[in-house]
Design a protein around this motif. Sequence first.
Motif, mmCIF file in Angstrom:
data_model
loop_
_atom_site.group_PDB
_atom_site.id
_atom_site.type_symbol
_atom_site.label_atom_id
_atom_site.label_comp_id
_atom_site.label_asym_id
_atom_site.label_seq_id
_atom_site.Cartn_x
_atom_site.Cartn_y
_atom_site.Cartn_z
ATOM 1 N N VAL A 49 0.818 -1.202 0.000
ATOM 2 C CA VAL A 49 0.000 0.000 0.000
ATOM 3 C C VAL A 49 0.854 1.254 0.000
ATOM 4 O O VAL A 49 0.598 2.195 -0.730
ATOM 5 N N LEU A 50 1.927 1.286 0.822
ATOM 6 C CA LEU A 50 2.792 2.459 0.840
ATOM 7 C C LEU A 50 3.448 2.627 -0.518
ATOM 8 O O LEU A 50 3.785 1.661 -1.178
ATOM 9 N N PRO A 51 3.635 3.896 -0.995
ATOM 10 C CA PRO A 51 4.192 4.119 -2.325
ATOM 11 C C PRO A 51 5.577 3.532 -2.466
ATOM 12 O O PRO A 51 6.435 3.685 -1.602
ATOM 13 N N SER A 52 5.787 2.865 -3.611
ATOM 14 C CA SER A 52 7.051 2.181 -3.825
ATOM 15 C C SER A 52 8.210 3.143 -4.001
ATOM 16 O O SER A 52 9.356 2.764 -3.826
ATOM 17 N N GLU A 53 7.890 4.423 -4.363
ATOM 18 C CA GLU A 53 8.986 5.331 -4.623
ATOM 19 C C GLU A 53 9.499 6.013 -3.365
ATOM 20 O O GLU A 53 10.342 6.890 -3.423
ATOM 21 N N VAL A 54 8.956 5.675 -2.199
ATOM 22 C CA VAL A 54 9.456 6.252 -0.974
ATOM 23 C C VAL A 54 10.884 5.792 -0.742
ATOM 24 O O VAL A 54 11.191 4.607 -0.782
ATOM 25 N N LEU A 55 11.780 6.745 -0.538
ATOM 26 C CA LEU A 55 13.187 6.431 -0.345
ATOM 27 C C LEU A 55 13.594 6.777 1.075
ATOM 28 O O LEU A 55 13.083 7.717 1.673
ATOM 29 N N ILE A 56 14.523 6.022 1.609
ATOM 30 C CA ILE A 56 15.013 6.271 2.952
ATOM 31 C C ILE A 56 16.399 6.884 2.874
ATOM 32 O O ILE A 56 17.303 6.318 2.265
ATOM 33 N N ASP A 57 16.546 8.053 3.444
ATOM 34 C CA ASP A 57 17.832 8.716 3.478
ATOM 35 C C ASP A 57 18.635 8.111 4.626
ATOM 36 O O ASP A 57 18.446 8.461 5.783
ATOM 37 N N GLU A 58 19.518 7.207 4.305
ATOM 38 C CA GLU A 58 20.265 6.493 5.335
ATOM 39 C C GLU A 58 21.195 7.416 6.116
ATOM 40 O O GLU A 58 21.586 7.113 7.229
ATOM 41 N N PRO A 128 15.926 21.786 0.663
ATOM 42 C CA PRO A 128 16.740 20.950 1.555
ATOM 43 C C PRO A 128 15.960 20.459 2.762
ATOM 44 O O PRO A 128 14.994 21.092 3.206
ATOM 45 N N GLN A 129 16.390 19.328 3.310
ATOM 46 C CA GLN A 129 15.845 18.824 4.566
ATOM 47 C C GLN A 129 16.628 19.460 5.703
ATOM 48 O O GLN A 129 17.811 19.175 5.906
ATOM 49 N N GLY A 130 15.955 20.332 6.447
ATOM 50 C CA GLY A 130 16.619 20.984 7.558
ATOM 51 C C GLY A 130 17.838 21.764 7.080
ATOM 52 O O GLY A 130 17.774 22.523 6.118
ATOM 53 N N ASP A 131 18.966 21.552 7.745
ATOM 54 C CA ASP A 131 20.188 22.265 7.374
ATOM 55 C C ASP A 131 21.123 21.400 6.540
ATOM 56 O O ASP A 131 22.296 21.682 6.400
ATOM 57 N N ARG A 132 20.587 20.328 5.961
ATOM 58 C CA ARG A 132 21.415 19.425 5.171
ATOM 59 C C ARG A 132 21.890 20.083 3.877
ATOM 60 O O ARG A 132 21.187 20.913 3.287
ATOM 61 N N THR A 133 23.062 19.695 3.433
ATOM 62 C CA THR A 133 23.629 20.207 2.191
ATOM 63 C C THR A 133 23.717 19.071 1.172
ATOM 64 O O THR A 133 23.477 17.902 1.493
ATOM 65 N N PHE A 134 24.088 19.428 -0.048
ATOM 66 C CA PHE A 134 24.209 18.448 -1.127
ATOM 67 C C PHE A 134 25.170 17.322 -0.737
ATOM 68 O O PHE A 134 24.904 16.147 -0.992
ATOM 69 N N GLU A 135 26.293 17.688 -0.094
ATOM 70 C CA GLU A 135 27.316 16.700 0.230
ATOM 71 C C GLU A 135 26.905 15.760 1.357
ATOM 72 O O GLU A 135 27.406 14.640 1.445
ATOM 73 N N TYR A 136 26.019 16.205 2.237
ATOM 74 C CA TYR A 136 25.744 15.460 3.453
ATOM 75 C C TYR A 136 24.328 14.893 3.521
ATOM 76 O O TYR A 136 23.838 14.576 4.608
ATOM 77 N N SER A 137 23.662 14.766 2.399
ATOM 78 C CA SER A 137 22.305 14.229 2.433
ATOM 79 C C SER A 137 21.959 13.559 1.114
ATOM 80 O O SER A 137 22.553 13.859 0.068
ATOM 81 N N ASP A 138 21.002 12.671 1.174
ATOM 82 C CA ASP A 138 20.475 12.018 -0.027
ATOM 83 C C ASP A 138 19.440 12.951 -0.630
ATOM 84 O O ASP A 138 18.308 13.034 -0.169
ATOM 85 N N THR A 139 19.808 13.664 -1.671
ATOM 86 C CA THR A 139 18.923 14.693 -2.236
ATOM 87 C C THR A 139 17.684 14.110 -2.909
ATOM 88 O O THR A 139 16.761 14.857 -3.256
ATOM 89 N N ARG A 140 17.651 12.802 -3.099
ATOM 90 C CA ARG A 140 16.437 12.177 -3.641
ATOM 91 C C ARG A 140 15.243 12.392 -2.714
ATOM 92 O O ARG A 140 14.095 12.351 -3.135
ATOM 93 N N MET A 141 15.531 12.627 -1.433
ATOM 94 C CA MET A 141 14.475 12.818 -0.448
ATOM 95 C C MET A 141 13.957 14.252 -0.411
ATOM 96 O O MET A 141 12.933 14.531 0.185
ATOM 97 N N TRP A 142 14.669 15.174 -1.033
ATOM 98 C CA TRP A 142 14.286 16.579 -0.942
ATOM 99 C C TRP A 142 13.046 16.861 -1.793
ATOM 100 O O TRP A 142 12.864 16.294 -2.861
ATOM 101 N N LYS A 143 12.211 17.763 -1.304
ATOM 102 C CA LYS A 143 10.976 18.099 -1.997
ATOM 103 C C LYS A 143 11.242 19.069 -3.150
ATOM 104 O O LYS A 143 12.259 19.751 -3.198
ATOM 105 N N ILE A 144 10.271 19.113 -4.072
ATOM 106 C CA ILE A 144 10.350 20.009 -5.234
ATOM 107 C C ILE A 144 9.700 21.348 -4.900
ATOM 108 O O ILE A 144 8.606 21.397 -4.331
ATOM 109 N N ASP A 145 10.370 22.441 -5.265
ATOM 110 C CA ASP A 145 9.781 23.772 -5.131
ATOM 111 C C ASP A 145 9.179 24.151 -6.486
ATOM 112 O O ASP A 145 9.865 24.683 -7.361
#
Length: 369
Positions: A49-58, A128-145
Amino acid sequence: MPQGILHTPNETVFNLKRPPKTMSIKTKQYFACIFAFCILIYLVLYFYVLPSEVLIDEQYGRGLDEDLLNKKKGLEESIISQECSTVTDNCYVVVDKKVETDLGQMVERHMYVKGFEDESDTIVRLIPQGDRTFEYSDTRMWKIDHLSIRAQYIAALISAPFIVSALSLVDSDNDGKAILEIGLGGGSLDMFLHQLNPKLNITAVELDPVVVSLAQKWFNVVNDNTRRTITTDGLEFIKLAEKNGVKYDVVFLDACDSSKSIPCPSKVFRIAEVYSSLSSIVGSSGALVVNILSQSEHGVEVDQIVEDLSQYFGSCLKVSITDEVNVIAICTKQAITDNTSNTDFLRRRANAVTMRLGLQDVLKTIKMN
């Protein structure tokens, strides 16, 4: 006297404590079944049921290991998806890029056809998620503006119907107005309008199912009550709309092919029969907005397209853009006189539109045909 103690004269005192309660086998089986059922429901929800495209930012919420840090040093972009289409024979690449702007560093998501890395079909800004930057986060999780338009020609396409008043700068006046977009890409144009006014009735038509899939998965393009994507041939859709007498307040034509000289609009749309059909599905106060991209330095082909379009409309405007080679044609059923007064009015109107919509003022010149 405490319950369970009997005391009478000349009698022994008896302690009548109750035996400890025990759970029957049937009760144990009942609770075991309930527990097993709950586990089953959880597993069904999680996997189906949960969307298959949900990604987990490890990496989100904890530090990165040194090895990964070293690998990402100096990294400016990250490819997140590549898919090839059997319909168009194109291979599409989705990539997240770190860019420097006047407002500081930001991350953009691009989609382009493989082999044309410098010509992105779609560019959107990521939040960005919180104060995360490109180098320190999985940007696939970031929302679209969706309200931040990164491509000048998209800003020009959005502004066009407002400049000729096919759409109003008063949001409530646009409620229920019908918008047709031929050529989806990553959906930045129609999703801007959808977020700007969710009561606009938007239909996006895209030939390539791979493009539709990528737009939904990586660019947060949605289907709901007032915005939908239809996977079909745009040319056939236009002809069917004409046959059924369907009218639109705005029609965007942003469909391209692999031509080296004039990729946009696609050659199949650049014929008199199609221009006539496009005119027939545009309402009396509506507008046709066309993205024209020519590699010619002289612009003769662009002028010819605008001239041909004007044969089926009251008037067409040719709008050039500040820093991109795209030209936008805006055609209406109303005749607009070619004089200095009207040109000045349209220029002022364009400035008001870009300010009201929060877009870049990218329109360099406006000429009439």
